[in-house]
Design an enzyme around this catalytic site. Structure first.
Site, PDB file in Angstrom:
ATOM      1  N   HIS A  25       0.836  -1.212   0.000  1.00 19.08           N
ATOM      2  CA  HIS A  25       0.000   0.000   0.000  1.00 19.08           C
ATOM      3  C   HIS A  25       0.864   1.253   0.000  1.00 19.08           C
ATOM      4  O   HIS A  25       1.248   1.776   1.047  1.00 19.08           O
ATOM      5  CB  HIS A  25      -0.904  -0.011   1.238  1.00 19.08           C
ATOM      6  CG  HIS A  25      -1.980   1.018   1.224  1.00 19.08           C
ATOM      7  ND1 HIS A  25      -3.217   0.805   1.803  1.00 19.08           N
ATOM      8  CD2 HIS A  25      -2.041   2.270   0.718  1.00 19.08           C
ATOM      9  CE1 HIS A  25      -3.976   1.877   1.640  1.00 19.08           C
ATOM     10  NE2 HIS A  25      -3.261   2.783   0.994  1.00 19.08           N
ATOM     11  N   HIS A  45       1.564   5.169  -2.277  1.00 17.26           N
ATOM     12  CA  HIS A  45       1.117   6.150  -3.268  1.00 17.26           C
ATOM     13  C   HIS A  45       2.356   6.828  -3.848  1.00 17.26           C
ATOM     14  O   HIS A  45       3.043   7.563  -3.147  1.00 17.26           O
ATOM     15  CB  HIS A  45       0.203   7.199  -2.618  1.00 17.26           C
ATOM     16  CG  HIS A  45      -1.012   6.617  -1.962  1.00 17.26           C
ATOM     17  ND1 HIS A  45      -2.204   6.451  -2.613  1.00 17.26           N
ATOM     18  CD2 HIS A  45      -1.207   6.144  -0.702  1.00 17.26           C
ATOM     19  CE1 HIS A  45      -3.094   5.906  -1.788  1.00 17.26           C
ATOM     20  NE2 HIS A  45      -2.500   5.713  -0.623  1.00 17.26           N
ATOM     21  N   ARG A 105       2.148   8.635  -6.823  1.00 20.52           N
ATOM     22  CA  ARG A 105       1.641   9.880  -7.444  1.00 20.52           C
ATOM     23  C   ARG A 105       1.856  10.005  -8.956  1.00 20.52           C
ATOM     24  O   ARG A 105       1.416  10.993  -9.536  1.00 20.52           O
ATOM     25  CB  ARG A 105       2.247  11.115  -6.756  1.00 20.52           C
ATOM     26  CG  ARG A 105       2.095  11.162  -5.241  1.00 20.52           C
ATOM     27  CD  ARG A 105       0.665  11.073  -4.803  1.00 20.52           C
ATOM     28  NE  ARG A 105       0.526  11.322  -3.356  1.00 20.52           N
ATOM     29  CZ  ARG A 105      -0.545  11.020  -2.641  1.00 20.52           C
ATOM     30  NH1 ARG A 105      -1.592  10.459  -3.233  1.00 20.52           N
ATOM     31  NH2 ARG A 105      -0.598  11.276  -1.357  1.00 20.52           N
ATOM     32  N   ASN A 156      -5.011   5.934  -7.263  1.00 19.48           N
ATOM     33  CA  ASN A 156      -5.595   7.286  -7.211  1.00 19.48           C
ATOM     34  C   ASN A 156      -4.599   8.337  -7.709  1.00 19.48           C
ATOM     35  O   ASN A 156      -4.181   9.236  -7.000  1.00 19.48           O
ATOM     36  CB  ASN A 156      -6.104   7.628  -5.802  1.00 19.48           C
ATOM     37  CG  ASN A 156      -5.036   7.518  -4.731  1.00 19.48           C
ATOM     38  OD1 ASN A 156      -4.080   6.769  -4.863  1.00 19.48           O
ATOM     39  ND2 ASN A 156      -5.222   8.271  -3.660  1.00 19.48           N
ATOM     40  N   ASP A 181      -8.837   3.268  -3.322  1.00 16.48           N
ATOM     41  CA  ASP A 181      -8.283   3.815  -2.083  1.00 16.48           C
ATOM     42  C   ASP A 181      -8.158   5.333  -2.122  1.00 16.48           C
ATOM     43  O   ASP A 181      -7.764   5.919  -3.129  1.00 16.48           O
ATOM     44  CB  ASP A 181      -6.909   3.229  -1.794  1.00 16.48           C
ATOM     45  CG  ASP A 181      -6.419   3.613  -0.417  1.00 16.48           C
ATOM     46  OD1 ASP A 181      -7.027   3.178   0.566  1.00 16.48           O
ATOM     47  OD2 ASP A 181      -5.446   4.380  -0.334  1.00 16.48           O
ATOM     48  N   HIS A 210     -11.402   1.498   0.789  1.00 17.95           N
ATOM     49  CA  HIS A 210     -11.099   2.511   1.811  1.00 17.95           C
ATOM     50  C   HIS A 210     -12.206   2.466   2.860  1.00 17.95           C
ATOM     51  O   HIS A 210     -13.348   2.820   2.570  1.00 17.95           O
ATOM     52  CB  HIS A 210     -11.016   3.888   1.164  1.00 17.95           C
ATOM     53  CG  HIS A 210     -10.591   4.977   2.089  1.00 17.95           C
ATOM     54  ND1 HIS A 210      -9.266   5.309   2.296  1.00 17.95           N
ATOM     55  CD2 HIS A 210     -11.311   5.823   2.871  1.00 17.95           C
ATOM     56  CE1 HIS A 210      -9.187   6.310   3.161  1.00 17.95           C
ATOM     57  NE2 HIS A 210     -10.414   6.632   3.517  1.00 17.95           N
ATOM     58  N   HIS A 266      -5.356  -0.146   6.181  1.00 18.93           N
ATOM     59  CA  HIS A 266      -5.080   0.790   7.291  1.00 18.93           C
ATOM     60  C   HIS A 266      -6.119   0.767   8.427  1.00 18.93           C
ATOM     61  O   HIS A 266      -6.755   1.759   8.744  1.00 18.93           O
ATOM     62  CB  HIS A 266      -4.882   2.221   6.787  1.00 18.93           C
ATOM     63  CG  HIS A 266      -5.848   2.699   5.742  1.00 18.93           C
ATOM     64  ND1 HIS A 266      -7.211   2.649   5.875  1.00 18.93           N
ATOM     65  CD2 HIS A 266      -5.609   3.260   4.526  1.00 18.93           C
ATOM     66  CE1 HIS A 266      -7.779   3.154   4.809  1.00 18.93           C
ATOM     67  NE2 HIS A 266      -6.827   3.525   3.956  1.00 18.93           N
ATOM     68  N   ASP A 318       1.108   2.773   3.725  1.00 19.98           N
ATOM     69  CA  ASP A 318       0.236   3.836   3.191  1.00 19.98           C
ATOM     70  C   ASP A 318       1.049   5.115   2.959  1.00 19.98           C
ATOM     71  O   ASP A 318       0.610   6.226   3.273  1.00 19.98           O
ATOM     72  CB  ASP A 318      -0.936   4.101   4.135  1.00 19.98           C
ATOM     73  CG  ASP A 318      -2.042   4.956   3.491  1.00 19.98           C
ATOM     74  OD1 ASP A 318      -1.982   5.166   2.265  1.00 19.98           O
ATOM     75  OD2 ASP A 318      -2.937   5.410   4.221  1.00 19.98           O
TER      76      ASP A 318
END
Length: 429
Positions: free
Chosen positions: A69, A71, A73, A103, A160, A187, A240, A313
């Site tokens: 998990h 991110h 970007r 995302n 998420d 989420h 999470h 996360d």
């Protein structure tokens, strides 16, 4: 600061404790690596010559970590993080395999977008596995091309950052994903209960004058998703987890035989809501930091297997965004570089030993995602962490390799550190 280098020739990891999470076995010995592959494992004390030697006395040699998990970007917000800078952050924390959330901008909701990530990641020093969106544009109303994304290389599906609010859409997603054997990651937050909450709801939020997000906002969504999984026979992974109420629900449904797994972040284990007393926006995260009792429940859930693994996360944001007022600053903190130090320092105080912690960062997350975990043996690609469990250190900005610096852990003192990470011909030390 650690540096990335390329290994040429032979490298000997000499005289450490070799712990293999795939087999659960531990032994004293050395590992010889040649051209990025394991050449020999030496446990009989014989002398081996190598062009480069790393002294592993009083240290642990084990597999590189897997984070399911993160991110990174890219595409769309490369000012926060890129696949390349995220890879360095991962290596700095001991992670050699990461799953990137969809995302981005645009959202990873097509097979072409999944192939884009895999193509961009080909020459990076860690393995990057994309997760596809559940719904098109993460809008919650139309199912994305899940089957085609999975065929293209997506390892799971998730919206998420945004929950799938529509229960029927979630049911369809779980039933469809079950045909491909991949988990659905939702989420876990009821946005109407959360309302405009920016921290855990309680006496502290009242004292600080900040809107509260109650623990039931998570528990209600967790319950809905688990009921759907039970009804449909699909697989749900809860990301999470932050509350004692959610832990009890997951424990109950696991006992009933529902196919559910769960993760917890280092910051929900090692930090609590008191970190917000100084209005530090770097500690503003979704779900929010909770109470001491919640932290203890999460630790207990790791002990008894209710929560399967640890995932960071990792959520980079720019300084300009985080320097906004508390209500308007975005949620999220980076976590790759500080993960092991925070986890080890926290869990060993509660009777969880190093081998179990390594399992929570290696074989356990891999099993959640259906990744094969191979034992440490001759011929395998070098995939190692060298850990100094006795090292006491302070986490500073010099340890951060992410493009963003939004960490509330800066200045914290830790015990236990990943000092070297090796993946193929890459060494980060």
């Amino acid at each position: 600061m650690k540096k990335l280098q390329s290994i040429s020739g032979s490298l000997l990891l000499k005289g450490g404790t070799i712990y293999d999470p795939a087999t659960g076995k531990s032994s004293i010995g050395s590992v010889l690596i040649k051209d990025g592959l394991i050449e020999e494992i030496i446990t009989n004390g014989k002398t081996i010559n190598a062009e480069k030697i790393i002294d592993c006395n009083d240290k642990v040699i084990t597999l590189g970590f897997t984070d399911i998990h993160v991110h990174f970007r890219e595409p769309g917000r490369e000012d926060k993080e890129t696949l390349a800078t995220g890879s360095l952050a991962a290596l700095a924390g001991g992670f050699t395999k990461v799953c990137v959330m969809p995302n981005t901008d645009p959202v990873l909701d097509t097979p072409e977008s999944i192939r884009f990530i895999l193509d961009r990641a080909k020459n990076l020093p860690v393995e990057i596995c994309p997760i596809g969106a559940i719904t098109k544009g993460q809008n919650g109303t139309e199912l994305a091309e899940m089957g085609e994304m999975i065929k293209a290389g997506a390892v799971a599906v998730s919206d998420d950052g945004l929950p799938v609010v529509n229960g029927q859409m979630m049911r369809i997603a779980v039933e469809y994903a079950a045909q491909f054997g991949v988990p659905v990651i939702n989420h876990a937050e009821d946005v109407l209960i959360r309302s405009d909450g920016v921290m855990n709801e309680g006496s502290l939020s009242t004292r600080l004058g900040l809107s509260g997000n109650p623990d039931i906002s998570e528990a209600v969504m967790v319950y809905r998703d688990l009921v759907i999984a039970e009804y449909s026979g699909g697989k749900i992974h809860v990301p999470h987890v932050s509350t004692a109420k959610s832990v009890e629900l997951i424990r109950r449904f696991k006992k009933k035989g529902v196919d559910v797994t769960a993760e917890v972040t280092p910051h929900h284990l090692g930090l609590n809501e008191n970190k917000l007393e100084s209005y530090d926006t770097n500690a503003k995260v979704a779900p929010p930091l909770r109470t001491d009792d919640d932290c203890l429940a999460l630790i207990g859930a790791l002990k008894d297997g209710t929560i399967d693994c640890i995932a960071t996360d990792h959520a980079p944001h720019t300084i300009e965004e985080k320097e906004s007022d508390f209500n308007h600053a975005p949620c999220g903190m980076i976590g790759l570089e500080s993960a092991f130090g925070l986890v080890y320092s926290t869990l060993t105080k509660h009777g969880i030993d190093l081998h179990r912690i390594i399992d929570l960062l290696t074989v356990n997350p891999s099993r959640v995602m259906g990744f094969e975990v191979l034992p440490i043996k001759k011929g395998q690609k070098a995939d190692f962490n060298i850990i100094d469990p006795k090292n006491k250190w302070t986490f500073t900005k010099n340890h951060i390799h992410s493009r963003s610096k939004n960490s509330p852990m800066v200045g914290m003192k830790f015990e236990g550190q990943v000092i070297t990470t090796i993946f193929g011909k890459n060494i980060f030390s």
